[in-house]
Structure formats: structure tokens, C-alpha cells
Write a protein that holds these residues in place. Structure first.
Motif, short mmCIF file in Angstrom:
data_model
loop_
_atom_site.label_atom_id
_atom_site.label_comp_id
_atom_site.label_asym_id
_atom_site.label_seq_id
_atom_site.Cartn_x
_atom_site.Cartn_y
_atom_site.Cartn_z
N GLY A 73 5.93 0.50 -12.90
CA GLY A 73 5.68 1.23 -11.66
C GLY A 73 5.71 0.24 -10.51
O GLY A 73 5.86 -0.95 -10.71
N PRO A 74 5.55 0.70 -9.30
CA PRO A 74 5.49 -0.22 -8.16
C PRO A 74 4.33 -1.19 -8.32
O PRO A 74 3.26 -0.80 -8.79
N ARG A 75 4.50 -2.44 -7.95
CA ARG A 75 3.41 -3.41 -8.02
C ARG A 75 2.29 -2.99 -7.06
O ARG A 75 2.57 -2.51 -5.96
N PRO A 76 1.04 -3.15 -7.47
CA PRO A 76 -0.06 -2.77 -6.58
C PRO A 76 -0.16 -3.75 -5.40
O PRO A 76 -0.19 -4.96 -5.59
N ALA A 77 -0.18 -3.22 -4.21
CA ALA A 77 -0.23 -4.04 -3.00
C ALA A 77 -1.67 -4.36 -2.61
O ALA A 77 -2.59 -3.60 -2.92
N PRO A 78 -1.86 -5.47 -1.89
CA PRO A 78 -3.20 -5.76 -1.36
C PRO A 78 -3.66 -4.63 -0.44
O PRO A 78 -2.86 -4.00 0.25
N VAL A 79 -4.96 -4.38 -0.42
CA VAL A 79 -5.54 -3.27 0.33
C VAL A 79 -5.18 -3.34 1.82
O VAL A 79 -4.93 -2.32 2.45
N LYS A 80 -5.10 -4.55 2.38
CA LYS A 80 -4.84 -4.65 3.82
C LYS A 80 -3.46 -4.11 4.20
O LYS A 80 -3.22 -3.81 5.35
N VAL A 95 2.62 7.35 -7.91
CA VAL A 95 2.58 7.02 -9.34
C VAL A 95 1.65 5.83 -9.55
O VAL A 95 1.32 5.11 -8.61
N LEU A 96 1.22 5.63 -10.79
CA LEU A 96 0.40 4.47 -11.10
C LEU A 96 1.18 3.20 -10.80
O LEU A 96 2.39 3.12 -11.07
N ASN A 125 11.41 8.43 -6.94
CA ASN A 125 12.33 9.57 -6.86
C ASN A 125 13.21 9.73 -8.10
O ASN A 125 13.79 10.79 -8.30
N ASN A 126 13.33 8.68 -8.90
CA ASN A 126 14.25 8.69 -10.04
C ASN A 126 13.56 8.38 -11.36
O ASN A 126 14.23 8.09 -12.35
N ILE A 127 12.26 8.45 -11.40
CA ILE A 127 11.49 8.07 -12.58
C ILE A 127 11.96 8.84 -13.82
O ILE A 127 12.21 10.04 -13.76
N SER A 128 12.11 8.11 -14.90
CA SER A 128 12.49 8.72 -16.19
C SER A 128 12.19 7.72 -17.30
O SER A 128 12.03 6.52 -17.05
#
Length: 164
Positions: A73-80, A95-96, A125-128
Motif C-alpha cells: 500500500g502507500p507508505r505511511p507519511a509523517p503526520v505533519k 487504503v491501509l 485506483n487500480n488495486i488488485s
């Protein structure tokens, strides 16, 4: 050795991501802050190896078990970063977040932040299952070849900090 850092998760929920420490304590408050470069003096000797092999991400398996993250999934970004997100950018939060993802296997840190968000939104948009398998296979290649660990964009900033 292990540290936790607040990150943005699914639907904007904040969670603590687990990582192996690769930098000196309080590195975010020193030098170039969140940006790093290959010769960044804040990165420890063992940290260089951990980053090169991506071993520093292994503790995130705890986040996967807890349900805060997925393998892909997308890497989790810093809160700021959240306050800078446009409505379009927020789509990546549907997504997670993952240990690896589409932007990691298609440029990693060589990509600018807007390019990463664009790739993350494309992923959403293209998750599979097929796409996730492709990402998993490409992750092995990227990690083995140590591709895209450093962008090169911050080398001048770090060099100036080193020469102060």
C-alpha cells in the motif's frame, strides 16, 4: 534500537509505526530535518546497512499484525504532511498504508513527494491481487539492488551542514 514514530494511516487515522533506528537520537531536529542524503552524518554506521538492505522496515510487521498497516500500500507519511494534503492527495488514505508499495518499486526516494502521491493514487485506483503480486516481486528486485534509497536532491543540503 527500535523506535516508534507517528504516521498517517487509513482514513487519516494516526498510528505509531515501528522501525529500527538508523539515525542518531533527535535527528529530525538536526540538520536537514526529515530529508536525508547518502552521506548524512546523522545516519549511523549500522543504519547505513539497515537502510541499504531495508531491514529497518522489519518491525513494521508488528503494525501489520495490529492492523495499522498492510504488506502493500502507500507508505505511511509523517503526520505533519496531512495538513498539506489536497482533497485529491487524501485519496491515498483510502487504503491501509504498506511496508512496500507502487511508488517504492517505481522510484522510491528518487521520486518527488508529488510523484509519490500520484503513484499512490494510481495504486488506489487500480488495486488488485495481480498488482499486489507484481509489487511484491518488484520489491525483491528493488531491495536486492538497493535501488532508490537516496534521491540525491538533498546531497547539497547535507554537504553544507557537514561543512558548518
Amino acid at each position: 534500537m527500535i523506535f516508534k514514530q507517528s504516521r498517517i494511516g487509513e482514513n487519516g487515522k494516526v498510528f505509531e509505526v515501528w522501525k529500527l533506528r538508523t539515525m542518531v537520537d533527535n535527528a529530525e531536529q538536526m540538520g536537514t530535518g526529515l530529508t536525508t542524503a547518502e552521506k548524512d552524518p546523522r545516519i549511523t554506521k549500522i543504519g547505513k546497512l539497515l537502510r541499504k538492505t531495508s531491514i529497518d522496515e522489519i518491525p513494521q510487521l508488528v503494525n501489520v499484525i495490529k492492523g495499522d498497516m498492510s504488506f502493500i500500500g502507500p507508505r505511511p507519511a509523517p503526520v505533519k504532511h496531512l495538513k498539506k494534503y489536497s482533497e485529491t492527495d487524501r485519496k491515498r488514505l483510502q487504503v491501509l498504508p504498506g511496508i512496500t508499495g507502487w511508488s517504492q518499486v517505481n522510484g522510491r526516494n528518487v521520486l518527488t513527494w508529488p510523484e509519490r502521491i500520484e503513484k499512490d493514487i494510481w495504486y488506489v485506483n487500480n488495486i488488485s491481487l495481480w498488482l499486489d503480486l507484481r509489487i511484491l516481486l518488484k520489491t525483491v528486485k528493488v531491495v536486492l539492488l538497493s535501488e532508490g534509497i537516496y534521491s540525491g536532491r538533498n546531497d547539497d543540503k547535507v554537504e553544507k551542514e557537514n561543512n558548518k
